[in-house]
Scaffold this active site. Structure first.
Site, PDB file in Angstrom:
ATOM      1  N   THR A  28       0.842  -1.192   0.000  1.00 48.47           N
ATOM      2  CA  THR A  28       0.000   0.000   0.000  1.00 48.47           C
ATOM      3  C   THR A  28       0.876   1.240   0.000  1.00 48.47           C
ATOM      4  OG1 THR A  28      -1.698  -1.183   1.229  1.00 48.47           O
ATOM      5  CG2 THR A  28      -1.829   1.215   1.241  1.00 48.47           C
TER       6      THR A  28
ATOM      7  N   ARG B 111      -9.840   1.464   3.987  1.00 49.96           N
ATOM      8  CA  ARG B 111      -9.932   0.012   4.209  1.00 49.96           C
ATOM      9  C   ARG B 111      -9.392  -0.385   5.581  1.00 49.96           C
ATOM     10  NH1 ARG B 111      -8.304   0.902  -0.882  1.00 49.96           N
ATOM     11  NH2 ARG B 111      -6.144   0.893  -0.188  1.00 49.96           N
ATOM     12  N   ILE B 112      -8.191   0.134   5.934  1.00 45.69           N
ATOM     13  CA  ILE B 112      -7.569  -0.281   7.196  1.00 45.69           C
ATOM     14  C   ILE B 112      -8.336   0.293   8.383  1.00 45.69           C
ATOM     15  CG2 ILE B 112      -5.461  -0.179   8.583  1.00 45.69           C
ATOM     16  CD1 ILE B 112      -3.893  -0.098   5.932  1.00 45.69           C
TER      17      ILE B 112
ATOM     18  N   CYS C  30       0.468   3.261  12.521  1.00 42.69           N
ATOM     19  CA  CYS C  30       0.938   2.179  11.650  1.00 42.69           C
ATOM     20  C   CYS C  30       0.773   2.579  10.190  1.00 42.69           C
ATOM     21  CB  CYS C  30       0.147   0.894  11.911  1.00 42.69           C
ATOM     22  SG  CYS C  30       0.546   0.107  13.482  1.00 42.69           S
TER      23      CYS C  30
ATOM     24  N   ARG D 140       2.050   6.101   8.212  1.00 42.40           N
ATOM     25  CA  ARG D 140       3.244   6.695   7.621  1.00 42.40           C
ATOM     26  C   ARG D 140       3.912   7.586   8.653  1.00 42.40           C
ATOM     27  NH1 ARG D 140       3.060   3.227   4.592  1.00 42.40           N
ATOM     28  NH2 ARG D 140       2.902   3.218   2.307  1.00 42.40           N
TER      29      ARG D 140
ATOM     30  N   GLU E 111      13.752   6.148   8.535  1.00 36.70           N
ATOM     31  CA  GLU E 111      13.784   4.712   8.807  1.00 36.70           C
ATOM     32  C   GLU E 111      15.062   4.091   8.270  1.00 36.70           C
ATOM     33  OE1 GLU E 111      10.161   2.928   7.362  1.00 36.70           O
ATOM     34  OE2 GLU E 111       8.918   3.962   8.839  1.00 36.70           O
TER      35      GLU E 111
ATOM     36  N   HIS F 294       8.667  -1.099  11.314  1.00 41.28           N
ATOM     37  CA  HIS F 294       7.804  -1.051  10.120  1.00 41.28           C
ATOM     38  C   HIS F 294       7.332  -2.463   9.734  1.00 41.28           C
ATOM     39  CE1 HIS F 294       6.861   1.618   6.414  1.00 41.28           C
ATOM     40  NE2 HIS F 294       5.935   0.702   6.571  1.00 41.28           N
TER      41      HIS F 294
END
Length: 529
Positions: A78, A155-156, A234, A236, A265, A283
Protein backbone atom coordinates in the site's frame (compact mmCIF):
# COMPACT_ATOMS: atom_id res chain seq x y z
CA UNK A 1 -7.23 1.20 -24.35
CA UNK A 2 -4.37 0.53 -26.72
CA UNK A 3 -2.56 -2.57 -25.44
CA UNK A 4 0.44 -1.88 -23.22
CA UNK A 5 3.20 -4.32 -24.04
CA UNK A 6 5.11 -5.55 -21.00
CA UNK A 7 7.70 -8.15 -22.03
CA UNK A 8 10.37 -7.73 -19.36
CA UNK A 9 10.07 -6.96 -15.65
CA UNK A 10 12.75 -6.26 -13.04
CA UNK A 11 11.95 -7.23 -9.42
CA UNK A 12 14.33 -5.22 -7.25
CA UNK A 13 13.31 -6.57 -3.83
CA UNK A 14 12.28 -9.77 -2.14
CA UNK A 15 8.66 -10.50 -3.05
CA UNK A 16 6.64 -13.69 -2.83
CA UNK A 17 7.69 -16.27 -5.47
CA UNK A 18 4.13 -16.28 -6.83
CA UNK A 19 4.80 -12.82 -8.29
CA UNK A 20 7.49 -14.11 -10.61
CA UNK A 21 5.59 -17.31 -11.37
CA UNK A 22 2.42 -15.47 -12.46
CA UNK A 23 4.34 -13.04 -14.67
CA UNK A 24 6.33 -15.83 -16.34
CA UNK A 25 3.22 -17.95 -16.84
CA UNK A 26 1.89 -15.07 -18.92
CA UNK A 27 4.94 -14.76 -21.14
CA UNK A 28 6.76 -11.97 -19.27
CA UNK A 29 10.50 -12.41 -18.70
CA UNK A 30 11.46 -11.67 -15.10
CA UNK A 31 14.83 -10.73 -13.59
CA UNK A 32 15.34 -10.49 -9.83
CA UNK A 33 18.16 -8.28 -8.54
CA UNK A 34 18.02 -7.20 -4.91
CA UNK A 35 19.88 -4.56 -2.88
CA UNK A 36 20.99 -2.55 -5.90
CA UNK A 37 22.53 0.86 -5.34
CA UNK A 38 21.00 3.83 -7.13
CA UNK A 39 23.63 3.92 -9.89
CA UNK A 40 23.24 0.20 -10.50
CA UNK A 41 19.46 0.54 -10.71
CA UNK A 42 19.77 3.46 -13.15
CA UNK A 43 22.04 1.39 -15.39
CA UNK A 44 19.86 -1.72 -15.15
CA UNK A 45 16.41 -0.19 -15.54
CA UNK A 46 17.01 0.74 -19.20
CA UNK A 47 16.46 -2.90 -20.16
CA UNK A 48 12.95 -3.33 -18.76
CA UNK A 49 9.31 -2.48 -19.48
CA UNK A 50 8.23 -2.95 -15.86
CA UNK A 51 9.66 -2.57 -12.35
CA UNK A 52 8.28 -4.25 -9.21
CA UNK A 53 9.37 -2.87 -5.82
CA UNK A 54 8.35 -2.96 -2.18
CA UNK A 55 9.41 -0.08 0.08
CA UNK A 56 13.22 -0.19 0.11
CA UNK A 57 13.84 0.71 -3.55
CA UNK A 58 13.74 4.48 -4.05
CA UNK A 59 12.38 5.12 -7.53
CA UNK A 60 13.53 8.73 -7.83
CA UNK A 61 13.24 11.14 -10.74
CA UNK A 62 16.81 10.24 -11.75
CA UNK A 63 15.92 6.55 -11.94
CA UNK A 64 12.76 7.30 -13.91
CA UNK A 65 14.66 9.58 -16.29
CA UNK A 66 17.08 6.73 -17.01
CA UNK A 67 14.21 4.30 -17.72
CA UNK A 68 13.86 4.66 -21.48
CA UNK A 69 11.43 1.76 -21.95
CA UNK A 70 9.64 1.68 -18.61
CA UNK A 71 5.85 1.58 -18.84
CA UNK A 72 4.82 0.54 -15.32
CA UNK A 73 6.14 0.72 -11.76
CA UNK A 74 4.39 -1.80 -9.52
CA UNK A 75 4.57 -1.38 -5.74
CA UNK A 76 3.82 -4.65 -3.94
CA UNK A 77 2.14 -2.95 -1.00
CA UNK A 78 0.00 0.00 0.00
CA UNK A 79 1.20 3.52 -0.73
CA UNK A 80 3.86 4.73 -3.13
CA UNK A 81 5.98 6.99 -0.90
CA UNK A 82 9.17 5.56 -2.37
CA UNK A 83 8.17 6.40 -5.95
CA UNK A 84 8.35 9.86 -7.54
CA UNK A 85 4.83 9.71 -8.94
CA UNK A 86 5.02 13.17 -10.57
CA UNK A 87 8.17 12.24 -12.49
CA UNK A 88 6.61 8.94 -13.58
CA UNK A 89 3.42 10.67 -14.70
CA UNK A 90 5.34 13.24 -16.71
CA UNK A 91 7.09 10.42 -18.54
CA UNK A 92 3.82 8.57 -19.11
CA UNK A 93 4.61 5.66 -16.77
CA UNK A 94 1.81 3.98 -14.82
CA UNK A 95 2.40 3.76 -11.07
CA UNK A 96 0.44 0.94 -9.46
CA UNK A 97 0.13 -0.38 -5.91
CA UNK A 98 -1.80 -3.19 -4.25
CA UNK A 99 -4.38 -1.24 -2.24
CA UNK A 100 -5.82 -4.15 -0.28
CA UNK A 101 -2.91 -6.56 -0.03
CA UNK A 102 -1.78 -5.68 3.49
CA UNK A 103 -5.06 -4.32 4.87
CA UNK A 104 -5.67 -7.13 7.35
CA UNK A 105 -2.05 -7.31 8.51
CA UNK A 106 -1.83 -3.55 9.12
CA UNK A 107 -5.17 -3.54 10.94
CA UNK A 108 -4.15 -6.46 13.15
CA UNK A 109 -0.84 -4.80 14.08
CA UNK A 110 -2.73 -1.61 14.97
CA UNK A 111 -5.01 -3.61 17.27
CA UNK A 112 -2.00 -5.38 18.80
CA UNK A 113 -0.38 -2.02 19.62
CA UNK A 114 -3.63 -0.70 21.10
CA UNK A 115 -3.85 -3.72 23.37
CA UNK A 116 -0.16 -3.52 24.25
CA UNK A 117 -0.56 0.13 25.22
CA UNK A 118 -3.52 -0.67 27.45
CA UNK A 119 -1.73 -3.50 29.32
CA UNK A 120 1.99 -2.61 28.94
CA UNK A 121 2.65 -6.05 27.47
CA UNK A 122 6.10 -5.37 25.89
CA UNK A 123 7.43 -3.59 28.99
CA UNK A 124 6.16 -6.35 31.29
CA UNK A 125 7.68 -9.05 29.06
CA UNK A 126 11.04 -7.27 29.07
CA UNK A 127 10.90 -6.86 32.86
CA UNK A 128 10.27 -10.60 33.27
CA UNK A 129 13.27 -11.40 31.06
CA UNK A 130 15.35 -9.24 33.37
CA UNK A 131 14.31 -11.41 36.33
CA UNK A 132 11.71 -9.01 37.82
CA UNK A 133 8.16 -9.57 39.07
CA UNK A 134 6.57 -6.09 39.05
CA UNK A 135 2.80 -6.56 39.12
CA UNK A 136 2.03 -3.09 40.48
CA UNK A 137 4.36 -1.31 38.07
CA UNK A 138 2.41 -2.54 35.05
CA UNK A 139 -1.13 -1.75 36.17
CA UNK A 140 -3.16 -1.40 32.96
CA UNK A 141 -6.60 -0.34 31.81
CA UNK A 142 -9.44 -2.08 30.01
CA UNK A 143 -10.31 -1.16 26.46
CA UNK A 144 -13.97 -1.85 27.23
CA UNK A 145 -15.99 1.36 27.26
CA UNK A 146 -13.12 3.52 26.01
CA UNK A 147 -13.32 5.86 23.00
CA UNK A 148 -11.13 5.12 19.98
CA UNK A 149 -10.62 7.93 17.48
CA UNK A 150 -9.78 6.68 13.97
CA UNK A 151 -8.31 9.36 11.69
CA UNK A 152 -8.63 8.02 8.17
CA UNK A 153 -11.58 5.74 7.44
CA UNK A 154 -10.40 3.78 4.45
CA UNK A 155 -9.93 0.01 4.21
CA UNK A 156 -7.57 -0.28 7.20
CA UNK A 157 -9.50 2.17 9.37
CA UNK A 158 -12.66 0.19 8.73
CA UNK A 159 -11.02 -3.12 9.71
CA UNK A 160 -9.57 -1.58 12.91
CA UNK A 161 -13.01 -0.25 13.86
CA UNK A 162 -14.62 -3.65 13.36
CA UNK A 163 -12.07 -5.42 15.54
CA UNK A 164 -11.94 -2.88 18.37
CA UNK A 165 -15.73 -2.70 18.56
CA UNK A 166 -15.61 -6.35 19.58
CA UNK A 167 -13.70 -5.17 22.69
CA UNK A 168 -16.57 -2.86 23.53
CA UNK A 169 -14.85 0.33 22.40
CA UNK A 170 -16.81 3.29 21.09
CA UNK A 171 -15.40 4.16 17.66
CA UNK A 172 -15.47 7.72 16.33
CA UNK A 173 -13.55 9.04 13.36
CA UNK A 174 -12.67 11.61 10.77
CA UNK A 175 -12.29 11.30 6.99
CA UNK A 176 -12.70 14.04 4.37
CA UNK A 177 -13.69 11.58 1.63
CA UNK A 178 -15.71 8.66 3.02
CA UNK A 179 -19.34 9.79 3.57
CA UNK A 180 -20.61 9.79 7.19
CA UNK A 181 -23.57 7.59 6.28
CA UNK A 182 -21.15 4.94 5.01
CA UNK A 183 -19.00 4.92 8.15
CA UNK A 184 -22.14 4.95 10.30
CA UNK A 185 -23.01 1.55 8.79
CA UNK A 186 -19.68 0.30 10.23
CA UNK A 187 -20.50 1.72 13.64
CA UNK A 188 -18.17 4.74 13.32
CA UNK A 189 -19.54 8.20 14.08
CA UNK A 190 -17.83 10.86 11.97
CA UNK A 191 -16.99 14.32 13.26
CA UNK A 192 -14.46 17.11 12.76
CA UNK A 193 -10.96 16.81 14.20
CA UNK A 194 -11.72 19.65 16.61
CA UNK A 195 -14.64 17.63 17.97
CA UNK A 196 -12.71 14.37 17.96
CA UNK A 197 -9.52 15.27 19.88
CA UNK A 198 -11.11 15.92 23.32
CA UNK A 199 -13.23 12.74 23.27
CA UNK A 200 -10.56 10.13 22.63
CA UNK A 201 -8.89 7.76 25.06
CA UNK A 202 -6.97 6.26 22.13
CA UNK A 203 -6.19 7.66 18.68
CA UNK A 204 -4.98 5.73 15.62
CA UNK A 205 -4.10 7.30 12.27
CA UNK A 206 -4.66 5.68 8.87
CA UNK A 207 -4.18 8.44 6.31
CA UNK A 208 -1.69 8.80 3.44
CA UNK A 209 1.25 11.14 4.02
CA UNK A 210 0.32 14.24 2.05
CA UNK A 211 0.85 17.94 2.81
CA UNK A 212 -2.45 18.19 4.68
CA UNK A 213 -1.63 15.24 6.97
CA UNK A 214 2.00 16.05 7.85
CA UNK A 215 2.10 16.76 11.59
CA UNK A 216 -1.62 16.15 11.95
CA UNK A 217 -1.03 15.33 15.61
CA UNK A 218 1.17 18.15 16.92
CA UNK A 219 1.58 20.30 20.04
CA UNK A 220 -1.76 22.06 19.44
CA UNK A 221 -3.58 18.78 18.76
CA UNK A 222 -2.17 17.10 21.89
CA UNK A 223 -3.19 20.10 24.00
CA UNK A 224 -6.81 19.55 22.93
CA UNK A 225 -6.74 15.85 23.86
CA UNK A 226 -7.50 14.17 27.18
CA UNK A 227 -4.54 13.98 29.54
CA UNK A 228 -2.96 10.56 29.08
CA UNK A 229 -4.35 9.91 25.60
CA UNK A 230 -2.63 7.01 23.85
CA UNK A 231 -1.76 7.14 20.14
CA UNK A 232 -0.86 4.60 17.44
CA UNK A 233 0.69 5.14 14.02
CA UNK A 234 0.94 2.18 11.65
CA UNK A 235 0.38 4.35 8.57
CA UNK A 236 3.24 6.70 7.62
CA UNK A 237 5.99 8.38 9.60
CA UNK A 238 5.36 12.12 9.92
CA UNK A 239 1.59 12.04 10.37
CA UNK A 240 2.33 12.37 14.09
CA UNK A 241 4.91 15.10 14.78
CA UNK A 242 7.66 13.09 16.49
CA UNK A 243 9.08 16.03 18.47
CA UNK A 244 5.62 17.01 19.68
CA UNK A 245 4.90 13.38 20.61
CA UNK A 246 8.09 13.17 22.68
CA UNK A 247 7.17 16.38 24.53
CA UNK A 248 3.67 15.02 25.19
CA UNK A 249 5.09 11.75 26.53
CA UNK A 250 7.51 13.63 28.78
CA UNK A 251 4.75 15.79 30.28
CA UNK A 252 2.24 12.95 30.55
CA UNK A 253 -0.19 14.64 28.15
CA UNK A 254 0.29 11.49 26.05
CA UNK A 255 0.14 8.32 28.14
CA UNK A 256 1.70 6.03 25.57
CA UNK A 257 2.54 5.65 21.89
CA UNK A 258 2.63 2.65 19.59
CA UNK A 259 4.75 3.38 16.51
CA UNK A 260 5.47 1.17 13.52
CA UNK A 261 6.60 3.97 11.19
CA UNK A 262 8.99 6.88 11.46
CA UNK A 263 10.03 9.97 9.52
CA UNK A 264 13.49 8.48 9.14
CA UNK A 265 13.78 4.71 8.81
CA UNK A 266 15.68 3.35 10.58
CA UNK A 267 15.57 6.26 13.07
CA UNK A 268 18.93 7.75 14.08
CA UNK A 269 17.43 9.85 16.87
CA UNK A 270 16.58 7.32 19.58
CA UNK A 271 15.05 9.67 22.14
CA UNK A 272 11.46 8.83 21.17
CA UNK A 273 12.06 5.09 20.83
CA UNK A 274 13.87 4.95 24.16
CA UNK A 275 11.03 6.59 26.06
CA UNK A 276 9.56 3.97 28.45
CA UNK A 277 5.99 4.65 27.33
CA UNK A 278 6.75 4.23 23.64
CA UNK A 279 6.28 0.83 22.01
CA UNK A 280 8.02 0.72 18.64
CA UNK A 281 8.32 -1.77 15.80
CA UNK A 282 10.58 -1.72 12.69
CA UNK A 283 7.80 -1.05 10.12
CA UNK A 284 6.08 -4.43 10.45
CA UNK A 285 2.62 -3.44 9.18
CA UNK A 286 2.85 -5.59 6.07
CA UNK A 287 5.34 -8.08 7.47
CA UNK A 288 3.22 -11.19 7.57
CA UNK A 289 3.55 -14.18 5.32
CA UNK A 290 -0.04 -13.73 4.20
CA UNK A 291 0.33 -10.04 3.35
CA UNK A 292 3.53 -10.58 1.40
CA UNK A 293 2.03 -13.47 -0.53
CA UNK A 294 -1.10 -11.42 -1.21
CA UNK A 295 0.80 -8.28 -2.32
CA UNK A 296 3.22 -10.21 -4.54
CA UNK A 297 0.40 -12.13 -6.16
CA UNK A 298 -1.83 -9.05 -6.50
CA UNK A 299 0.76 -6.88 -8.25
CA UNK A 300 1.52 -9.64 -10.75
CA UNK A 301 -2.16 -10.28 -11.48
CA UNK A 302 -2.83 -6.55 -11.84
CA UNK A 303 0.00 -6.20 -14.37
CA UNK A 304 -1.20 -9.25 -16.32
CA UNK A 305 -4.83 -8.03 -16.35
CA UNK A 306 -3.69 -4.66 -17.66
CA UNK A 307 -1.52 -6.18 -20.40
CA UNK A 308 -4.38 -8.47 -21.44
CA UNK A 309 -6.79 -5.52 -21.59
CA UNK A 310 -9.11 -6.89 -18.90
CA UNK A 311 -9.06 -4.14 -16.27
CA UNK A 312 -6.87 -1.67 -14.42
CA UNK A 313 -6.63 -1.92 -10.62
CA UNK A 314 -4.40 0.00 -8.23
CA UNK A 315 -3.18 2.70 -10.64
CA UNK A 316 -2.48 5.84 -8.59
CA UNK A 317 -1.67 8.20 -11.47
CA UNK A 318 -3.70 6.86 -14.39
CA UNK A 319 -7.31 6.85 -13.24
CA UNK A 320 -8.32 8.04 -16.72
CA UNK A 321 -7.37 4.58 -18.03
CA UNK A 322 -9.73 2.68 -15.72
CA UNK A 323 -12.74 3.20 -18.00
CA UNK A 324 -10.92 2.42 -21.24
CA UNK A 325 -10.97 -1.38 -21.09
CA UNK A 326 -13.64 -2.13 -23.70
CA UNK A 327 -13.86 -2.36 -27.47
CA UNK A 328 -16.08 0.75 -27.60
CA UNK A 329 -13.59 2.79 -25.60
CA UNK A 330 -10.74 1.66 -27.87
CA UNK A 331 -12.62 3.03 -30.86
CA UNK A 332 -13.38 6.30 -29.08
CA UNK A 333 -9.72 6.73 -28.10
CA UNK A 334 -8.72 6.22 -31.75
CA UNK A 335 -11.35 8.79 -32.72
CA UNK A 336 -10.05 11.37 -30.24
CA UNK A 337 -6.43 10.91 -31.28
CA UNK A 338 -7.35 11.10 -34.97
CA UNK A 339 -9.45 14.27 -34.58
CA UNK A 340 -6.65 15.83 -32.56
CA UNK A 341 -4.09 14.85 -35.21
CA UNK A 342 -6.22 16.38 -37.99
CA UNK A 343 -6.42 19.69 -36.14
CA UNK A 344 -2.71 19.54 -35.27
CA UNK A 345 -1.91 19.16 -38.96
CA UNK A 346 -4.41 21.72 -40.32
CA UNK A 347 -3.61 24.36 -37.68
CA UNK A 348 0.14 23.74 -37.62
CA UNK A 349 0.92 27.20 -39.00
CA UNK A 350 -0.96 28.83 -36.10
CA UNK A 351 0.82 27.05 -33.23
CA UNK A 352 1.39 27.19 -30.35
CA UNK A 353 -2.15 26.44 -29.24
CA UNK A 354 -3.47 28.50 -26.36
CA UNK A 355 -6.86 26.93 -25.71
CA UNK A 356 -8.52 23.58 -26.42
CA UNK A 357 -12.20 22.88 -25.89
CA UNK A 358 -13.51 19.30 -26.07
CA UNK A 359 -17.23 18.58 -25.97
CA UNK A 360 -18.73 15.10 -26.00
CA UNK A 361 -22.32 14.75 -27.11
CA UNK A 362 -24.83 11.93 -26.69
CA UNK A 363 -25.69 9.46 -23.94
CA UNK A 364 -23.18 6.89 -25.16
CA UNK A 365 -20.34 9.40 -24.62
CA UNK A 366 -21.38 10.54 -21.15
CA UNK A 367 -18.86 8.41 -19.27
CA UNK A 368 -16.03 8.92 -21.77
CA UNK A 369 -15.41 12.68 -21.53
CA UNK A 370 -12.28 12.19 -19.41
CA UNK A 371 -10.39 9.83 -21.67
CA UNK A 372 -11.73 11.52 -24.82
CA UNK A 373 -10.15 14.77 -23.64
CA UNK A 374 -6.83 13.03 -23.06
CA UNK A 375 -6.94 11.17 -26.38
CA UNK A 376 -7.64 14.40 -28.32
CA UNK A 377 -4.67 16.05 -26.61
CA UNK A 378 -2.45 13.08 -27.50
CA UNK A 379 -3.29 13.73 -31.16
CA UNK A 380 -2.78 17.48 -30.80
CA UNK A 381 0.61 17.44 -29.11
CA UNK A 382 3.35 16.75 -31.61
CA UNK A 383 5.68 13.91 -30.50
CA UNK A 384 8.45 15.52 -32.57
CA UNK A 385 8.52 18.42 -30.12
CA UNK A 386 10.50 16.27 -27.68
CA UNK A 387 7.64 14.93 -25.56
CA UNK A 388 5.95 11.57 -25.95
CA UNK A 389 2.32 12.21 -25.07
CA UNK A 390 0.07 9.40 -23.91
CA UNK A 391 -3.15 9.18 -21.91
CA UNK A 392 -1.21 9.27 -18.63
CA UNK A 393 0.95 12.35 -19.11
CA UNK A 394 -0.84 14.41 -21.71
CA UNK A 395 -2.80 16.66 -19.32
CA UNK A 396 0.37 17.67 -17.48
CA UNK A 397 2.21 18.17 -20.79
CA UNK A 398 -0.60 20.41 -22.03
CA UNK A 399 -0.42 22.45 -18.83
CA UNK A 400 3.35 22.81 -19.18
CA UNK A 401 2.82 23.99 -22.76
CA UNK A 402 0.49 26.74 -21.54
CA UNK A 403 -2.62 25.19 -23.08
CA UNK A 404 -5.91 25.82 -21.28
CA UNK A 405 -8.15 22.75 -21.55
CA UNK A 406 -11.92 22.79 -21.12
CA UNK A 407 -14.05 19.67 -21.27
CA UNK A 408 -17.81 19.28 -21.15
CA UNK A 409 -20.65 16.98 -22.08
CA UNK A 410 -24.03 17.81 -23.53
CA UNK A 411 -27.07 15.70 -24.21
CA UNK A 412 -28.22 14.85 -27.70
CA UNK A 413 -31.67 14.72 -29.24
CA UNK A 414 -30.80 11.23 -30.45
CA UNK A 415 -29.76 8.99 -27.55
CA UNK A 416 -27.75 6.75 -29.88
CA UNK A 417 -25.59 9.49 -31.37
CA UNK A 418 -22.10 10.02 -30.01
CA UNK A 419 -20.08 12.97 -31.26
CA UNK A 420 -16.79 14.50 -30.15
CA UNK A 421 -16.40 18.19 -30.97
CA UNK A 422 -13.02 19.91 -30.65
CA UNK A 423 -12.02 23.55 -30.99
CA UNK A 424 -8.42 24.79 -30.84
CA UNK A 425 -7.41 28.42 -30.61
CA UNK A 426 -4.11 30.11 -31.31
CA UNK A 427 -3.13 33.68 -32.15
CA UNK A 428 -6.77 34.67 -32.42
CA UNK A 429 -7.53 31.91 -34.94
CA UNK A 430 -9.97 29.07 -34.32
CA UNK A 431 -10.08 25.63 -35.89
CA UNK A 432 -12.93 23.19 -35.24
CA UNK A 433 -13.56 19.54 -35.96
CA UNK A 434 -16.14 16.96 -35.00
CA UNK A 435 -16.17 13.21 -35.40
CA UNK A 436 -17.87 10.00 -34.34
CA UNK A 437 -17.54 6.25 -34.65
CA UNK A 438 -19.61 4.72 -37.43
CA UNK A 439 -19.55 1.01 -38.16
CA UNK A 440 -16.63 0.60 -35.78
CA UNK A 441 -14.53 3.15 -37.69
CA UNK A 442 -13.62 6.70 -36.55
CA UNK A 443 -14.92 9.28 -39.01
CA UNK A 444 -14.61 13.04 -39.39
CA UNK A 445 -17.95 14.82 -39.79
CA UNK A 446 -16.89 18.44 -39.97
CA UNK A 447 -13.74 20.57 -40.26
CA UNK A 448 -13.95 24.32 -39.54
CA UNK A 449 -17.55 24.83 -40.73
CA UNK A 450 -17.12 22.44 -43.67
CA UNK A 451 -19.63 19.63 -43.12
CA UNK A 452 -18.66 16.67 -45.26
CA UNK A 453 -21.32 15.17 -47.50
CA UNK A 454 -19.90 11.73 -46.72
CA UNK A 455 -18.01 11.31 -43.40
CA UNK A 456 -14.24 11.02 -43.83
CA UNK A 457 -12.85 7.67 -42.71
CA UNK A 458 -9.97 8.55 -40.39
CA UNK A 459 -7.55 5.92 -41.58
CA UNK A 460 -4.59 5.80 -43.94
CA UNK A 461 -2.95 8.77 -45.69
CA UNK A 462 -5.18 11.85 -45.76
CA UNK A 463 -4.74 15.15 -47.59
CA UNK A 464 -6.86 18.12 -46.47
CA UNK A 465 -7.00 21.25 -48.56
CA UNK A 466 -8.95 24.50 -48.42
CA UNK A 467 -10.28 26.06 -51.62
CA UNK A 468 -13.30 27.64 -53.30
CA UNK A 469 -15.63 25.25 -55.07
CA UNK A 470 -15.26 25.06 -58.87
CA UNK A 471 -15.83 22.34 -61.48
CA UNK A 472 -12.12 21.96 -62.25
CA UNK A 473 -10.91 21.72 -58.63
CA UNK A 474 -10.81 17.93 -58.28
CA UNK A 475 -9.30 17.29 -61.72
CA UNK A 476 -6.65 19.96 -61.12
CA UNK A 477 -5.70 18.49 -57.73
CA UNK A 478 -5.72 14.95 -59.19
CA UNK A 479 -3.38 16.05 -62.00
CA UNK A 480 -1.01 17.68 -59.50
CA UNK A 481 -0.98 14.56 -57.32
CA UNK A 482 -0.42 12.30 -60.36
CA UNK A 483 2.59 14.36 -61.39
CA UNK A 484 4.00 13.67 -57.92
CA UNK A 485 3.32 9.93 -58.25
CA UNK A 486 0.43 9.97 -55.75
CA UNK A 487 -2.90 8.23 -56.45
CA UNK A 488 -6.31 9.35 -55.17
CA UNK A 489 -8.08 6.61 -53.23
CA UNK A 490 -11.12 8.56 -51.94
CA UNK A 491 -12.59 12.05 -52.06
CA UNK A 492 -14.85 13.85 -49.58
CA UNK A 493 -16.42 17.20 -50.38
CA UNK A 494 -18.43 19.55 -48.13
CA UNK A 495 -22.19 19.71 -48.49
CA UNK A 496 -22.10 23.51 -48.76
CA UNK A 497 -20.70 24.95 -52.00
CA UNK A 498 -20.12 28.60 -51.05
CA UNK A 499 -16.95 30.29 -49.82
CA UNK A 500 -13.61 28.73 -48.91
CA UNK A 501 -14.16 25.12 -47.80
CA UNK A 502 -12.16 22.15 -46.62
CA UNK A 503 -11.92 19.01 -48.77
CA UNK A 504 -10.33 15.67 -47.96
CA UNK A 505 -8.56 13.24 -50.28
CA UNK A 506 -7.44 9.77 -49.35
CA UNK A 507 -4.07 9.25 -51.02
CA UNK A 508 -1.72 6.34 -51.68
CA UNK A 509 1.25 8.11 -50.08
CA UNK A 510 2.07 11.48 -48.56
CA UNK A 511 3.32 14.27 -50.80
CA UNK A 512 7.02 15.03 -50.56
CA UNK A 513 6.20 18.76 -50.69
CA UNK A 514 2.81 20.38 -50.12
CA UNK A 515 4.10 23.40 -52.03
CA UNK A 516 3.11 21.65 -55.26
CA UNK A 517 -0.53 22.43 -54.40
CA UNK A 518 0.00 26.14 -53.73
CA UNK A 519 -1.24 27.37 -57.12
CA UNK A 520 -4.48 25.42 -56.66
CA UNK A 521 -5.51 25.77 -52.99
CA UNK A 522 -5.39 28.32 -50.17
CA UNK A 523 -4.24 25.92 -47.45
CA UNK A 524 -3.20 22.27 -47.24
CA UNK A 525 -2.23 19.70 -44.67
CA UNK A 526 -1.52 15.97 -44.73
CA UNK A 527 -1.12 13.21 -42.18
CA UNK A 528 -1.17 9.46 -41.72
CA UNK A 529 -3.75 8.12 -39.26
Amino acid sequence: MAPISIKTVLISESVDPRCRAILEENGIRVTEKQNMKKDDLMAEIKNYDGLVVRSATKVTADVIDAADNLKIIGRAGTGVDNVDVDAATKKGIIVMNTPSGNTISAAELTCALLMSLSRHVPQAAMSMKQGNWDRKKFMGAELYGKVLGIVGLGRIGKEVASRMQSFGMRTIGYDPITPPEVTASWGVEQMSLEQLWPLCDYITVHTPLIPSTVGLLNDKSFAKCKTGVKVVNCARGGIIDEDALLRALQTGQCGGAGLDVFVEEPPKNRSLIDHPNCISCPHLGASTQEAQARCGEDIALQIVDMVNGKKLVGAVNAQVLASTFSQDSNQLIKLGEAVGAVLQSCAAAEKPFSHVKITTQGDCMKSSTGFMTSSVLVGLLNPKSGCCPNLINVLSLAKESGITVNQSHCASDEASSGVCKVEVMSNGCSYKASGSVQGGVPVLLELSESVFRQPVSLTGNLLFFKASANPQLLSSVAGCLASEGVEIESFSAPADRTGDLWYCVGISSLLRDLGALKPLVKDAAQLTV
